[in-house]
Scaffold this motif. Sequence first.
Motif, PDB file in Angstrom:
ATOM      1  N   GLY A  55     -81.790  -0.153  56.390  1.00 42.19           N
ATOM      2  CA  GLY A  55     -80.535  -0.867  56.244  1.00 42.19           C
ATOM      3  C   GLY A  55     -80.128  -1.092  54.809  1.00 42.19           C
ATOM      4  O   GLY A  55     -79.089  -1.710  54.553  1.00 42.19           O
ATOM      5  N   VAL A  56     -80.931  -0.597  53.842  1.00 43.84           N
ATOM      6  CA  VAL A  56     -80.581  -0.730  52.426  1.00 43.84           C
ATOM      7  C   VAL A  56     -80.074   0.622  51.943  1.00 43.84           C
ATOM      8  O   VAL A  56     -80.784   1.635  52.021  1.00 43.84           O
ATOM      9  N   ASP A  57     -78.853   0.651  51.429  1.00 42.73           N
ATOM     10  CA  ASP A  57     -78.275   1.884  50.912  1.00 42.73           C
ATOM     11  C   ASP A  57     -78.578   2.012  49.424  1.00 42.73           C
ATOM     12  O   ASP A  57     -78.345   1.089  48.644  1.00 42.73           O
ATOM     13  N   ASN A  58     -79.086   3.172  49.055  1.00 41.92           N
ATOM     14  CA  ASN A  58     -79.346   3.498  47.646  1.00 41.92           C
ATOM     15  C   ASN A  58     -80.159   2.408  46.941  1.00 41.92           C
ATOM     16  O   ASN A  58     -79.681   1.703  46.056  1.00 41.92           O
ATOM     17  N   LEU A  59     -81.431   2.281  47.357  1.00 43.60           N
ATOM     18  CA  LEU A  59     -82.326   1.285  46.758  1.00 43.60           C
ATOM     19  C   LEU A  59     -82.530   1.530  45.267  1.00 43.60           C
ATOM     20  O   LEU A  59     -82.708   0.598  44.491  1.00 43.60           O
ATOM     21  N   ARG A  60     -82.456   2.792  44.866  1.00 45.49           N
ATOM     22  CA  ARG A  60     -82.682   3.120  43.451  1.00 45.49           C
ATOM     23  C   ARG A  60     -81.644   2.438  42.563  1.00 45.49           C
ATOM     24  O   ARG A  60     -81.969   1.837  41.541  1.00 45.49           O
ATOM     25  N   ASP A  61     -80.358   2.508  42.960  1.00 42.39           N
ATOM     26  CA  ASP A  61     -79.306   1.867  42.169  1.00 42.39           C
ATOM     27  C   ASP A  61     -79.403   0.344  42.259  1.00 42.39           C
ATOM     28  O   ASP A  61     -79.159  -0.367  41.269  1.00 42.39           O
ATOM     29  N   LEU A  62     -79.770  -0.154  43.419  1.00 43.13           N
ATOM     30  CA  LEU A  62     -79.894  -1.603  43.587  1.00 43.13           C
ATOM     31  C   LEU A  62     -80.986  -2.168  42.679  1.00 43.13           C
ATOM     32  O   LEU A  62     -80.798  -3.204  42.023  1.00 43.13           O
ATOM     33  N   ALA A  63     -82.116  -1.480  42.619  1.00 41.64           N
ATOM     34  CA  ALA A  63     -83.215  -1.927  41.765  1.00 41.64           C
ATOM     35  C   ALA A  63     -82.820  -1.888  40.297  1.00 41.64           C
ATOM     36  O   ALA A  63     -83.259  -2.721  39.490  1.00 41.64           O
ATOM     37  N   SER A  64     -81.977  -0.922  39.916  1.00 49.56           N
ATOM     38  CA  SER A  64     -81.522  -0.840  38.525  1.00 49.56           C
ATOM     39  C   SER A  64     -80.647  -2.034  38.154  1.00 49.56           C
ATOM     40  O   SER A  64     -80.630  -2.469  36.998  1.00 49.56           O
ATOM     41  N   ASN A  65     -79.911  -2.574  39.110  1.00 53.08           N
ATOM     42  CA  ASN A  65     -79.014  -3.696  38.842  1.00 53.08           C
ATOM     43  C   ASN A  65     -79.742  -5.031  38.722  1.00 53.08           C
ATOM     44  O   ASN A  65     -79.201  -5.967  38.123  1.00 53.08           O
ATOM     45  N   VAL A  66     -80.938  -5.125  39.281  1.00 55.38           N
ATOM     46  CA  VAL A  66     -81.713  -6.378  39.189  1.00 55.38           C
ATOM     47  C   VAL A  66     -83.136  -6.051  38.712  1.00 55.38           C
ATOM     48  O   VAL A  66     -84.114  -6.176  39.455  1.00 55.38           O
ATOM     49  N   PRO A  67     -83.285  -5.615  37.461  1.00 61.36           N
ATOM     50  CA  PRO A  67     -84.612  -5.224  36.960  1.00 61.36           C
ATOM     51  C   PRO A  67     -85.594  -6.383  36.847  1.00 61.36           C
ATOM     52  O   PRO A  67     -86.791  -6.170  36.680  1.00 61.36           O
ATOM     53  N   HIS A  68     -85.087  -7.618  36.935  1.00 67.87           N
ATOM     54  CA  HIS A  68     -85.967  -8.782  36.843  1.00 67.87           C
ATOM     55  C   HIS A  68     -86.658  -9.096  38.160  1.00 67.87           C
ATOM     56  O   HIS A  68     -87.477 -10.011  38.220  1.00 67.87           O
ATOM     57  N   LEU A  69     -86.358  -8.327  39.220  1.00 64.33           N
ATOM     58  CA  LEU A  69     -86.970  -8.561  40.517  1.00 64.33           C
ATOM     59  C   LEU A  69     -87.763  -7.342  40.983  1.00 64.33           C
ATOM     60  O   LEU A  69     -87.292  -6.218  40.877  1.00 64.33           O
ATOM     61  N   PRO A  70     -88.972  -7.549  41.503  1.00 65.83           N
ATOM     62  CA  PRO A  70     -89.748  -6.430  42.053  1.00 65.83           C
ATOM     63  C   PRO A  70     -89.379  -6.174  43.523  1.00 65.83           C
ATOM     64  O   PRO A  70     -89.101  -7.108  44.280  1.00 65.83           O
ATOM     65  N   PHE A  71     -89.368  -4.911  43.884  1.00 69.18           N
ATOM     66  CA  PHE A  71     -89.088  -4.509  45.265  1.00 69.18           C
ATOM     67  C   PHE A  71     -90.340  -3.877  45.859  1.00 69.18           C
ATOM     68  O   PHE A  71     -91.111  -3.215  45.151  1.00 69.18           O
ATOM     69  N   ILE A  72     -90.504  -4.045  47.160  1.00 65.98           N
ATOM     70  CA  ILE A  72     -91.540  -3.328  47.904  1.00 65.98           C
ATOM     71  C   ILE A  72     -90.824  -2.373  48.845  1.00 65.98           C
ATOM     72  O   ILE A  72     -90.052  -2.790  49.720  1.00 65.98           O
ATOM     73  N   CYS A  73     -91.066  -1.104  48.633  1.00 63.48           N
ATOM     74  CA  CYS A  73     -90.398  -0.069  49.424  1.00 63.48           C
ATOM     75  C   CYS A  73     -91.090   0.037  50.783  1.00 63.48           C
ATOM     76  O   CYS A  73     -92.265   0.376  50.878  1.00 63.48           O
ATOM     77  N   ALA A  74     -90.328  -0.265  51.845  1.00 59.41           N
ATOM     78  CA  ALA A  74     -90.916  -0.293  53.190  1.00 59.41           C
ATOM     79  C   ALA A  74     -90.213   0.645  54.154  1.00 59.41           C
ATOM     80  O   ALA A  74     -90.224   0.424  55.358  1.00 59.41           O
ATOM     81  N   ALA A  75     -89.576   1.675  53.641  1.00 58.57           N
ATOM     82  CA  ALA A  75     -88.916   2.652  54.512  1.00 58.57           C
ATOM     83  C   ALA A  75     -88.994   4.023  53.858  1.00 58.57           C
ATOM     84  O   ALA A  75     -88.894   4.156  52.637  1.00 58.57           O
TER      85      ALA A  75
END
Length: 481
Positions: A55-75
């Motif tokens: 349900g997340v579109d283009n996680l790569r761009d989203l992560a670039s917009n909030v570099p202060h937050l870590p993401f866990i890729c689950a898909a």
Amino acid sequence: MVRTRTVYLVEQQPERRQHFETVLTFIGESVKVVEPSQLLDLSPTEALCIIAGTGVDNLRDLASNVPHLPFICAASEHQSALEKANVLGPLDDSFDYSSLSNLLHYCQAYHQQMPGRKIKKEHPKRSHLEQTLVGQGRAMKHVRQLIEQVAGSDANVLILGESGTGKEVVARGVHDLSQRHKGPFVPVNCGAIPGDLLESELFGHEKGAFTGAIGARKGRFELAQGGTLFLDEIGDMPMPMQVKLLRVLQERTFERVGGTKSIAADVRVVAATHRELEQMIIDGNFREDLYYRLNVFPIEMPALRERQEDVPLLMQELTQRFKKEQGVGVRFTDRALESLSYHRWPGNVRELTNLIERLTIMHPDSLVDVSDLPPKYQHIDHSSPTPDYPEEVLEREALNAIFSDSEDDEDIEESTSASLDSELPDDGVNLKDMLSEIETGMIAQALEKSDWVVAKAAELLSMRRTTLVEKMKKYGIQKDD
């Protein structure tokens, strides 16, 4: 209080979402399900991490917009986003507690070690802690870090280390940084108080409790109410007292000797010892249950020989302290510092403090070299300086020696007086030759009187032995065979 960050979960599939929520809740995390549009408004103080599932579109761009937050890729569709430094994972459909907890721990480190992370407001006592617990090596930085970590709690602290390492300084540091810093800090040396008096010393006594108890008296626990009680040398506490101390730590109440009224122990206990308590437990000399009551948060003070790199800093701090307190200081040559760097310091910081104080007395406001150090601190080759003086200076000293009063040598005094009473001839004299002749005669008499023991002759002439040897060479004076 530390604010708990939330794990934000973006997952459109109900079964996977339920699985994530169940596991995260089980391991004690606060979890919140959100829509992708809400992620851009999150701050690092709110989010521990974002688990990005379906349900997340283009996680790569989203992560670039909030570099202060870590993401866990689950898909699986987010594989390309793993190129971003703040995207971790991946987590497959069969993830377990172990794999998820490892990634969550990494997210925690991501926040703690982030460049430019705002440093919490410094406690007013923290700079004082660095001045009293001097050292820039890893060992002392670790000790100061432990003090800061435990100070905010009321946990019992056990300070371990050899005698003279500064265990009481650590205890005071814990107190000063704690919420109890406005309360009293009460130290007790358990090894310095006889066992039959220690109970009264700690808990106090009522009037008439024993012979000599002419009035009621507060003990150290009462005196430390609202503050910190420091039990130094806890390993020297007798076994019967260990039982009574354990009860106080368990019940948080005590009674005065001879009293029946229970008194609440609103006290933070910090203990210290140079003994091996675990070995004492095996030998039956220390209670195991008391050990674990005290050893909630251990802090081990390193011996000074284990942090030799801190010796120059300690010397600087100690000399400045004596300069401030006594008005005199002392300085050291590089060779003196080198020599001290080889010393093993069996007495630790206390030994170093005593050395600095001794040298301050012996060489006030002077420069100390290796030869000025006590013999056991002279670990490198050295030689005492023997300056070469101009001939005029040596002659002046010789004249002072010749014409000075001497109670030990009446012949020299009479000869000197006779020389001074001589009248100046009309045609004048060669004063330099005359003085050399007088000097030679005095030296010869002193040598004869002392049986040619140069040191004794030098004493008779009130000059240094090395000066007399130079004079003998100059005038060719030597003992006849």
